[in-house]
Design an enzyme around this catalytic site. Structure first.
Site, PDB file in Angstrom:
ATOM      1  N   CYS A  75     -60.086 -51.226  18.206  1.00  0.00           N
ATOM      2  CA  CYS A  75     -59.286 -52.438  18.089  1.00  0.00           C
ATOM      3  C   CYS A  75     -59.018 -52.721  16.614  1.00  0.00           C
ATOM      4  CB  CYS A  75     -60.041 -53.599  18.723  1.00  0.00           C
ATOM      5  SG  CYS A  75     -59.361 -55.221  18.350  1.00  0.00           S
ATOM      6  N   GLU A  76     -57.763 -52.920  16.258  1.00  0.00           N
ATOM      7  CA  GLU A  76     -57.441 -53.109  14.848  1.00  0.00           C
ATOM      8  C   GLU A  76     -57.826 -54.493  14.324  1.00  0.00           C
ATOM      9  OE1 GLU A  76     -52.818 -54.534  14.552  1.00  0.00           O
ATOM     10  OE2 GLU A  76     -53.171 -52.391  14.744  1.00  0.00           O
ATOM     11  N   HIS A  77     -58.162 -55.420  15.201  1.00  0.00           N
ATOM     12  CA  HIS A  77     -58.538 -56.761  14.756  1.00  0.00           C
ATOM     13  C   HIS A  77     -59.969 -56.826  14.236  1.00  0.00           C
ATOM     14  CE1 HIS A  77     -55.199 -58.693  17.441  1.00  0.00           C
ATOM     15  NE2 HIS A  77     -54.734 -58.208  16.309  1.00  0.00           N
ATOM     16  N   HIS A  78     -60.880 -56.058  14.887  1.00  0.00           N
ATOM     17  CA  HIS A  78     -62.284 -56.098  14.479  1.00  0.00           C
ATOM     18  C   HIS A  78     -62.843 -54.710  14.172  1.00  0.00           C
ATOM     19  CE1 HIS A  78     -61.789 -59.867  16.847  1.00  0.00           C
ATOM     20  NE2 HIS A  78     -62.537 -60.363  15.880  1.00  0.00           N
ATOM     21  N   GLN A 110     -54.110 -52.611  22.580  1.00  0.00           N
ATOM     22  CA  GLN A 110     -53.864 -51.983  23.875  1.00  0.00           C
ATOM     23  C   GLN A 110     -52.420 -52.151  24.304  1.00  0.00           C
ATOM     24  OE1 GLN A 110     -56.753 -52.807  26.954  1.00  0.00           O
ATOM     25  NE2 GLN A 110     -55.290 -52.402  28.582  1.00  0.00           N
ATOM     26  N   HIS A 141     -63.014 -53.862  25.878  1.00  0.00           N
ATOM     27  CA  HIS A 141     -62.963 -54.059  24.428  1.00  0.00           C
ATOM     28  C   HIS A 141     -64.315 -54.564  23.937  1.00  0.00           C
ATOM     29  CE1 HIS A 141     -58.403 -54.015  23.982  1.00  0.00           C
ATOM     30  NE2 HIS A 141     -58.608 -53.900  25.280  1.00  0.00           N
ATOM     31  N   CYS A 174     -64.957 -55.866  21.201  1.00  0.00           N
ATOM     32  CA  CYS A 174     -64.827 -57.136  20.488  1.00  0.00           C
ATOM     33  C   CYS A 174     -64.990 -58.321  21.439  1.00  0.00           C
ATOM     34  CB  CYS A 174     -63.494 -57.221  19.742  1.00  0.00           C
ATOM     35  SG  CYS A 174     -62.043 -57.032  20.786  1.00  0.00           S
TER      36      CYS A 174
END
Length: 212
Positions: free
Chosen positions: A102-105, A144, A172, A174
Site C-alpha cells: 500500500c503506497e499510503h503506509h 488496489q 490490507h 494497514c
C-alpha cells in the site's frame, strides 16, 4: 493496438502513475539502506548493534525486489499472442495470488485477482501472461483501485478485446495491524470494460463464473 510508450507518457498527466517502466536510480540500494538506517535511529534504535547491523542492506534489497514492477512494463507480457485456434468465447483466469505494498503506509497487501476477457478476432495471449501482468502491477507502491484499473487498461491496450473484467480481493495490513486493527477484512474492487461494461446480464454471468 496502442503505442505503449505513448500511453505511458499520457498516463503521467495529473500525477498519475504511468503504466510503463520507470528508470531505476543507479544508487537506489545505497539510498534505501541509508534511509532505513535513519528510520532505525529515529525510533531510538542503534543500527550498529548486532541484530541490526545488516538490516539496512537487507531491507534495501527487499524493497528493490518487492518494487521491481516499477522497472518493467507489464503490458509487454501480453505481446505474446496467437490466433490460430480462433477462440471467441470468454477466457477466465481465477485466483491469481499476489503481494503488493500500500503506497499510503508502505505495508503489505495480499490477495487474489480474477481476470476475464472476450477475445476480438480470435486474438489470445498465454494464460500465464495474465498472471504476469497482475504480478507486474502488484510489485509497485499501489492502491488496489488503481491496480484493478491498470490490469484492465493493459489488456485493452495490447489485446484490444471486445470486453474485459477484472476483480481483485485483498487484505490490507494497514487495516489489519494498525489503525482500526481489523484482521481478515477484505476489500473487493472491480472494473468492467467494453461490452461487459454496458451489458449487465453478460457482466453478471462472467462475475458468477469468476466467483463460482
Amino acid at each position: 493496438m496502442t503505442d505503449l510508450n505513448a500511453t505511458a507518457m499520457t498516463a503521467c498527466k495529473d500525477d498519475q502513475r504511468p503504466l510503463g517502466a520507470l528508470s531505476r536510480p543507479a544508487d537506489a540500494e545505497e539510498r534505501l539502506a541509508n534511509a532505513v538506517r535513519t528510520i532505525l535511529e529515529a525510533v531510538g534504535e542503534n543500527p550498529e548493534r548486532e541484530g541490526l547491523q545488516d538490516t539496512p542492506q537487507r531491507v534495501a534489497k527487499m524493497y528493490l525486489e518487492v518494487f521491481g514492477g516499477l522497472y518493467e512494463d507489464p503490458r509487454e507480457h501480453l505481446k505474446t499472442q496467437f490466433s490460430a485456434d480462433q477462440h471467441h468465447g470468454a477466457v477466465i483466469v481465477k485466483d491469481i495470488r499476489f503481494h503488493s505494498m500500500c503506497e499510503h503506509h508502505l505495508l503489505p497487501v495480499h490477495g487474489k485477482a480474477h481476470v476475464a476477457y472476450l477475445p476480438a478476432g480470435g486474438r489470445l495471449t498465454g494464460l500465464s501472461k495474465l498472471a504476469r501482468v497482475v504480478e507486474g502491477f502488484a510489485r509497485r507502491p499501489q492502491l488496489q483501485e488503481r491496480m484493478t484499473d491498470q490490469v484492465a487498461q493493459a489488456m485493452e491496450d495490447v489485446l484490444a478485446p471486445e470486453a474485459v473484467l477484472v476483480v481483485i480481493e485483498a487484505e490490507h495490513m494497514c487495516m489489519s495491524m494498525r489503525g482500526v486493527r481489523s484482521p481478515g477484512s477484505t476489500t473487493v474492487t472491480t472494473v468492467a470494460r467494453g461490452t461487459w461494461k454496458h451489458d449487465h446480464a453478460a457482466r453478471m454471468e462472467i462475475l458468477s463464473l469468476l466467483r463460482g
